[in-house]
Enzyme design. Structure first.
Site, PDB file in Angstrom:
ATOM      1  CE  LYS A  60       8.922   3.477   9.538  1.00  0.00           C
ATOM      2  NZ  LYS A  60       8.407   4.526  10.428  1.00  0.00           N
ATOM      3  CE  LYS A  62       5.936   5.716   6.457  1.00  0.00           C
ATOM      4  NZ  LYS A  62       5.373   7.045   6.774  1.00  0.00           N
ATOM      5  CD  GLU A 109      -2.398  -1.193   2.836  1.00  0.00           C
ATOM      6  OE1 GLU A 109      -3.192  -2.102   3.095  1.00  0.00           O
ATOM      7  OE2 GLU A 109      -2.054  -0.324   3.673  1.00  0.00           O
TER       8      GLU A 109
END
Length: 590
Positions: free
Chosen positions: A457, A256, A254
């Site tokens: 991340k 960030k 997805e």
């Protein structure tokens, strides 16, 4: 306390709580800290147990309670001066030597009131009542007088901890966190730790949960909407190759986002019986009032108050979608370009919406905000954090989102299997003006407050650190009237909250931002050295830099070369800034 057993009466006093806190502070061993709590907590009645659990967690009020004491260094120093008769210079010098206002209060009281070593006799619940009165007092003069009256009858040890609690930001600095309080509650009352932690997730109140554990009633804990839950955190990795090697393929990616992490609660308020939407920041503060378009959109998604029997079609060709009676969503508040609704605006642009009590129509049109949802924590009154990411994602996809994503939208997601696909997804995220990428294990559960390698991340565009400001200094030239140079620190480790200075920055903020921070830092000042203000560590910054190099000048043993402030992180608490291990990693010593 007439007729009360003397031992029990003593255990219910605030002084007894302070003695337990001191015993915890005196040891660095986790098991010994827990043992103190395990002996002390079962001696308390229900009301006292509630307060004790809050206070040991560094909380004056439950996390879901938005009341605050609003006691700063100025009020605390003024009260101590009025009670002890000490002058400004002496208070300053002694504070510098001790480094803690609570410790200063104890030392001053021991000299002024040597006969009070056994405490005041005030009950633990009595102190909680006085804190409630303090929070309800408005006006700086009235609050200063109320706090002085609260402190005046106390003994040295009690004064120390009242000051610590009043000035604290969720931590007593005795080597104890809420997770350890949960562990001690489980052991003290012989309950499974998993049951205690789940009940605390449901209720959002460690004091209430301690009482449930005492009465073997944890199974009866139900979800409390509008009580914020801790956020799950992501582990940073430097390359797409590392991510692909860490997560089982295929895994989810997805964008960030460069907005404000937020949790949305949608449902019926038990107190009023009315539909309600509440937005909470990462610091668990309510921020609902600033985003009316988000509230309107989420109210439609949740259809608060109708229940699951009312259904509507997603579109003309799809089958009906049940409306959930309640929802807790995890996501990001993000500003979007009105001319290109799929393209995010920069955080700098978003800042125009921050901190405003009212939003005029022109600003709403120029900087429209949407809640971008990427996870669901609860639905229809039940936690779903133990479901897999894939199952929770399915719940999100079955919701009917507003047309064109106005006010609320579902975060895009893709499944990838290789480093090359991660790189492409990263490039696409950057093209949408987002910060980077989050990769997630589809089989992972949602773990509030924890960071692990099931969420990863990838920012990569530039190295950054989240740091907390420990000092602010007046600038030079046109900045001579403002606090514009900021000394900042990282945490020693995830388990050690000691702050270690690692650098100083003065570039990156606008003049308006510096003026605003000057006002904040003046209110947070606890001592001055000429132009330099030592401040309470509450303001978090995201900083970037050229390189990290070893340095004997800073406590961390490292310094940032050419640091620059990226933004103020009001969405992040000081307890979650980066650690020395992250600094070492960026220096190549990890």
């Amino acid at each position: 306390m007439a007729g009360m057993d003397a031992t029990i009466a003593d255990s219910l006093s605030f002084h007894a709580w302070c003695l337990a806190a001191e015993a915890i502070r005196a040891t660095t061993k986790r098991l010994e800290k827990s043992a103190v709590l395990e002996r002390y907590l079962p001696t308390l009645d229900d009301a006292s147990l509630t307060v004790a659990a809050h206070f040991f967690s560094g909380l004056v009020f439950p996390r879901h309670d938005m009341r605050v004491t609003q006691v700063g260094g100025s009020i605390a120093f003024g009260a101590l001066q009025a009670i002890t008769g000490k002058g400004d210079d002496e208070l300053h010098d002694r504070y510098v030597a001790l480094g803690d206002v609570g410790d200063l209060a104890r030392e001053l009281y021991a000299e002024r009131f040597p006969e009070r070593t056994a405490g005041s006799g005030i009950l633990l619940v009595g102190i909680a009542e006085r804190f409630a009165e303090l929070a309800a007092t408005s006006g700086s003069n009235a609050k200063r007088e109320r706090f002085r009256a609260m402190l005046e009858p106390l003994g040295p040890l009690e004064a120390q901890y009242v000051v610590k609690l009043a000035l604290g930001s969720g931590e007593l600095r005795i080597g104890l966190k809420e997770a350890q309080v949960e562990e001690a509650v489980a052991k003290a009352f012989g309950r499974p730790l998993a049951a205690v932690r789940r009940a605390n997730l449901l209720r959002g109140d460690v004091g209430e949960v301690a009482v449930l554990a005492k009465h073997d009633a944890l199974e009866g804990a139900t979800l409390a909407l509008f009580h914020p839950i801790g956020f799950m955190l992501a582990q940073p990795l430097e390359t797409a190759e590392e991510i692909a090697a860490t997560l089982p393929a295929p895994f989810a990616v997805e964008d960030k986002y460069d907005g404000i992490r937020a949790q949305a609660h949608v449902g019926v308020d038990e107190a009023t019986g009315e539909p309600r939407v509440a937005l909470f920041s990462r610091t668990l503060d309510e921020i609902t009032h600033g985003y009316p378009e988000v509230v309107e959109a989420l109210m439609e998604i949740g259809d608060a108050g109708r229940g699951t029997g009312d259904e509507r079609p997603r579109d003309a060709s799809s089958s009906p979608v049940p409306r959930p009676a309640s929802l807790i969503l995890d996501g990001e508040l993000l500003a979007f370009d009105p001319a290109s609704p799929d393209r995010a605006l920069s955080f700098k642009a978003f800042q125009r919406r921050l901190g405003r009590k009212t939003q005029d129509a022109a600003l709403l049109a120029e900087v429209p905000v949407a809640f971008v949802a990427y996870d669901v924590l609860a639905a229809d009154g039940a936690l779903v954090v133990d479901e897999t990411y894939a199952e929770r994602r399915g719940r999100l996809e079955r919701l009917a989102w507003p047309e064109h994503g106005r006010g609320a939208r579902l975060a895009p997601m893709a499944l990838v299997s290789s480093a090359e696909e991660v790189e492409r997804a990263f490039a696409d995220a950057r093209a949408r003006n987002n910060e980077g990428l989050i990769a997630k294990d589809p089989s992972s559960r949602y773990a509030p407050g924890r960071r692990g390698k099931t969420w990863i991340k990838l920012k990569k565009a530039m190295a950054t650190l989240d740091v907390v400001v420990t000092g602010a200094e007046r600038g030079h030239g046109r900045r001579r009237a403002v606090l514009s140079d900021y000394t900042f620190a990282v945490r020693a480790s995830d388990s050690d909250p000691t702050l270690l200075n690692v650098g100083k920055a003065y570039n990156g903020l606008t003049d308006a931002e510096i003026v605003e921070l000057t006002q904040r830092f003046e209110a947070l000042t606890v001592e001055k050295y000429g132009r330099f203000h030592r401040v309470r560590p509450e303001v978090v910054l995201e900083v970037t830099f050229d390189v990290v190099q070893k340095s004997a000048r800073h406590k961390a043993g490292y310094a940032l070369r050419f640091p620059r402030i990226v933004r103020v992180r009001d969405d992040k608490p000081a307890a979650e800034v980066d650690t020395l291990a992250r600094v070492r990693e960026l220096a190549g010593d990890g």
